[in-house]
Write a protein that holds these residues in place. Structure first.
Motif, mmCIF file in Angstrom:
data_model
loop_
_atom_site.group_PDB
_atom_site.id
_atom_site.type_symbol
_atom_site.label_atom_id
_atom_site.label_comp_id
_atom_site.label_asym_id
_atom_site.label_seq_id
_atom_site.Cartn_x
_atom_site.Cartn_y
_atom_site.Cartn_z
ATOM 1 N N ALA A 167 2.211 -0.016 2.465
ATOM 2 C CA ALA A 167 3.137 -0.682 1.532
ATOM 3 C C ALA A 167 2.560 -1.964 0.943
ATOM 4 C CB ALA A 167 4.454 -0.985 2.250
ATOM 5 N N TYR A 168 1.540 -2.582 1.577
ATOM 6 C CA TYR A 168 1.021 -3.848 1.037
ATOM 7 C C TYR A 168 0.143 -3.659 -0.200
ATOM 8 C CZ TYR A 168 -3.320 -3.335 4.038
ATOM 9 O OH TYR A 168 -4.465 -2.915 4.658
ATOM 10 N N LEU A 169 -0.225 -2.436 -0.554
ATOM 11 C CA LEU A 169 -1.098 -2.219 -1.717
ATOM 12 C C LEU A 169 -0.275 -2.052 -2.997
ATOM 13 C CD1 LEU A 169 -3.800 0.276 -0.389
ATOM 14 C CD2 LEU A 169 -3.861 -2.231 -0.440
ATOM 15 N N TYR A 170 -0.731 -2.679 -4.094
ATOM 16 C CA TYR A 170 -0.034 -2.525 -5.380
ATOM 17 C C TYR A 170 -0.050 -1.065 -5.837
ATOM 18 C CZ TYR A 170 -1.061 -7.568 -5.500
ATOM 19 O OH TYR A 170 -1.183 -8.899 -5.200
ATOM 20 N N ARG A 171 -1.123 -0.346 -5.509
ATOM 21 C CA ARG A 171 -1.286 1.021 -6.012
ATOM 22 C C ARG A 171 -0.340 2.015 -5.320
ATOM 23 N NH1 ARG A 171 -6.751 3.855 -4.490
ATOM 24 N NH2 ARG A 171 -5.439 5.697 -4.659
ATOM 25 N N SER A 172 0.290 1.591 -4.202
ATOM 26 C CA SER A 172 0.980 2.579 -3.361
ATOM 27 C C SER A 172 2.184 3.235 -4.036
ATOM 28 C CB SER A 172 1.389 1.952 -2.024
ATOM 29 O OG SER A 172 0.209 1.723 -1.271
ATOM 30 N N GLU A 173 2.845 2.505 -4.942
ATOM 31 C CA GLU A 173 3.999 3.122 -5.604
ATOM 32 C C GLU A 173 3.538 4.348 -6.409
ATOM 33 O OE1 GLU A 173 6.745 0.420 -7.365
ATOM 34 O OE2 GLU A 173 7.870 2.037 -8.339
ATOM 35 N N ASP A 208 0.821 6.098 -5.820
ATOM 36 C CA ASP A 208 0.376 7.127 -4.861
ATOM 37 C C ASP A 208 1.573 7.881 -4.279
ATOM 38 O OD1 ASP A 208 -2.386 6.780 -5.083
ATOM 39 O OD2 ASP A 208 -2.402 5.124 -3.649
ATOM 40 N N ILE A 209 2.634 7.133 -3.930
ATOM 41 C CA ILE A 209 3.817 7.789 -3.349
ATOM 42 C C ILE A 209 4.484 8.684 -4.392
ATOM 43 C CG2 ILE A 209 6.185 7.374 -2.516
ATOM 44 C CD1 ILE A 209 4.674 6.598 -0.218
ATOM 45 N N THR A 210 4.544 8.230 -5.637
ATOM 46 C CA THR A 210 5.146 9.057 -6.695
ATOM 47 C C THR A 210 4.435 10.407 -6.754
ATOM 48 O OG1 THR A 210 5.675 7.077 -7.957
ATOM 49 C CG2 THR A 210 5.679 9.137 -9.184
ATOM 50 N N ALA A 211 3.101 10.370 -6.755
ATOM 51 C CA ALA A 211 2.332 11.626 -6.835
ATOM 52 C C ALA A 211 2.537 12.459 -5.573
ATOM 53 C CB ALA A 211 0.854 11.306 -7.024
ATOM 54 N N LEU A 212 2.498 11.814 -4.407
ATOM 55 C CA LEU A 212 2.616 12.562 -3.147
ATOM 56 C C LEU A 212 4.006 13.190 -3.006
ATOM 57 C CD1 LEU A 212 0.618 10.063 -0.924
ATOM 58 C CD2 LEU A 212 -0.011 12.455 -1.341
ATOM 59 N N CYS A 213 5.034 12.495 -3.497
ATOM 60 C CA CYS A 213 6.394 13.077 -3.442
ATOM 61 C C CYS A 213 6.452 14.335 -4.308
ATOM 62 C CB CYS A 213 7.434 12.070 -3.916
ATOM 63 S SG CYS A 213 7.761 10.780 -2.716
ATOM 64 N N GLN A 214 5.839 14.260 -5.488
ATOM 65 C CA GLN A 214 5.842 15.427 -6.384
ATOM 66 C C GLN A 214 5.103 16.602 -5.760
ATOM 67 O OE1 GLN A 214 4.348 13.880 -10.062
ATOM 68 N NE2 GLN A 214 6.361 13.096 -10.634
ATOM 69 N N GLU A 215 4.061 16.275 -4.966
ATOM 70 C CA GLU A 215 3.259 17.340 -4.345
ATOM 71 C C GLU A 215 3.883 17.845 -3.047
ATOM 72 O OE1 GLU A 215 -0.487 15.354 -3.706
ATOM 73 O OE2 GLU A 215 -0.558 14.732 -5.790
ATOM 74 N N LYS A 249 12.538 4.624 0.309
ATOM 75 C CA LYS A 249 13.610 5.305 -0.435
ATOM 76 C C LYS A 249 13.039 6.413 -1.310
ATOM 77 C CE LYS A 249 16.957 1.573 -0.358
ATOM 78 N NZ LYS A 249 17.653 0.521 -1.091
ATOM 79 N N MET A 250 11.854 6.180 -1.868
ATOM 80 C CA MET A 250 11.226 7.231 -2.689
ATOM 81 C C MET A 250 10.913 8.455 -1.829
ATOM 82 S SD MET A 250 8.677 4.818 -4.918
ATOM 83 C CE MET A 250 7.797 6.125 -5.773
ATOM 84 N N LEU A 251 10.362 8.183 -0.637
ATOM 85 C CA LEU A 251 9.945 9.288 0.248
ATOM 86 C C LEU A 251 11.127 10.113 0.759
ATOM 87 C CD1 LEU A 251 7.261 7.955 2.757
ATOM 88 C CD2 LEU A 251 7.145 10.019 1.364
ATOM 89 N N LEU A 252 12.236 9.404 1.040
ATOM 90 C CA LEU A 252 13.397 10.086 1.632
ATOM 91 C C LEU A 252 14.394 10.553 0.573
ATOM 92 C CD1 LEU A 252 12.158 9.088 4.252
ATOM 93 C CD2 LEU A 252 14.360 8.176 4.944
#
Ligand SMILES: Cc1cc2nc3c(=O)[nH]c(=O)nc-3n(C[C@H](O)[C@H](O)[C@H](O)COP(=O)(O)OP(=O)(O)OC[C@H]3O[C@@H](n4cnc5c(N)ncnc54)[C@H](O)[C@@H]3O)c2cc1C
Length: 308
Positions: free
Chosen positions: A160-166, A168-175, A209-212
């Motif tokens: 969560a401390y990385l700016y890029r993570s949002e 990355d999570i968006t892509a991983l949720c879609q996958e 919240k994005m993940l769940l």
């Protein structure tokens, strides 16, 4: 300041050699490490399982410098998975790609991890690819995705401390990815990571919240919320309740030796709790990162030292 010192020490080979030779340091590290052998680790997992808690086993090691060492670490994981299968304990495994040869080339590393993932599949286990420093983020995600597409039983970690993570999570949720969310344990520059803890915490809740979310779960995404922070845990329980997230569609994860009271409380409340159980002789960098997270732990070590 102290955090930076411990994170610098984690990578210092001279201090590492000195510390690992000290009996008192080895004993202090035992607070966070299950033992040096597979049998000791399996016994710890058995005790957790008896309390209704599951595990993920980590054979300690990182940044190996030779193909032979990467091969040895891979062989050790295959033995660990055999031990999980034979003992019948409820445990997955967690791997660090730099322990499996990432510094020696992506192909070397992928082949080693593939052996572990294939073996895990054989014994019905799941492999979590830990996330290391940002020097490795893109390559770690690429190897994870390629193994996930081939085998299925693989997940990854987002910090969560990385700016890029949002993104990355968006892509991983879609996958439909299986993602462990943690705050992040490495030394990163303000150019890449939030320098303030409050921003990391806000990011953690947003990413949780994005993940769940219903859309992510409908695509097969599953979140493992890895934290000892009561505020993060409460926010997760609250969101899961609001969204009526089934208990088998997310889990909490914590580290061996940290907040055992909280681990047991969540398990008693009916949540799935998985404990990260590290074992082995290469405990030094792992131990330094635990000290960096909570410099107050140093007093624990000093008090041990003066008891001797
Ligand atoms: C299962 C699991 C897997 C992880 N995998 C990764 C990974 O792959 N990559 C990565 O970068 N990081 C990983 N981490 C580490 C993570 O990034 C954090 O550094 C670590 O969890 C501390 O953050 P926190 O969420 O507990 O919150 P914090 O705000 O740091 O701590 C909250 C509270 O937890 C307790 N606590 C936290 N750390 C300690 C400690 N060391 N000793 C004693 N008490 C402590 C204290 O009571 C503290 O007040 C993992 C963590 C867990 C739980």
């Amino acid at each position: 300041m102290l955090r930076s010192i411990f994170l610098w020490l984690a990578g210092n080979k001279m201090v590492r050699g000195w510390m690992t030779s000290l009996g008192v340091a080895r004993r202090a590290a035992r607070r966070f490490v299950a033992g040096e052998t597979i049998d000791e680790a399996i016994n710890v997992i058995r005790e957790l399982n008896a309390q209704g808690i599951v595990a993920t086993l980590d054979h300690l090691g990182e940044n190996v410098e030779t193909i032979e060492d990467a091969q040895r670490a891979t062989d050790d994981y295959v033995k660990v998975l055999d031990a999980i299968g034979v003992s019948g304990v409820q445990s997955h495994v967690s791997v660090k790609l730099t322990a499996l040869g990432l510094d020696l080339g992506d192909d070397v590393c992928r082949a080693n991890v593939a052996r572990i993932v294939a073996k895990a599949k054989e014994v019905g286990a799941f492999v979590r690819v830990d996330m290391e420093s940002t020097d490795y983020t893109d390559r770690t995600l690429a190897i994870y995705r390629s193994l996930r597409d081939e085998y299925g039983n693989v997940g990854v970690v987002i910090q969560a401390y990385l700016y890029r993570s949002e993104a990355d999570i968006t892509a991983l949720c879609q996958e439909g990815g299986k993602v462990r969310l943690c705050k992040g344990a490495y030394k990163e520059p303000p150019l890449k990571a939030f320098p303030h803890k409050s921003d990391t915490d806000t990011s953690f809740v947003r990413l949780m919240k994005m993940l769940l979310s219903p859309t992510a779960r409908a695509r097969g995404a599953r979140g493992a919320i890895a934290t000892h922070d009561v505020k993060m845990i409460e926010a997760t329980c609250q969101y899961a309740q609001q969204q009526m997230v089934p208990r088998d569609e997310f889990e909490f994860q914590m580290l061996h030796g940290i907040r055992r009271d909280l681990q047991q409380q969540l398990a008693a409340d009916g949540y799935t709790v998985r404990i990260y159980v590290p074992y082995g002789t290469e405990w030094y960098p792992y131990f330094m990162r635990r000290l960096a997270e909570r410099p107050a732990n140093v007093w624990f070590i000093l008090s041990n030292f003066f008891k001797k």
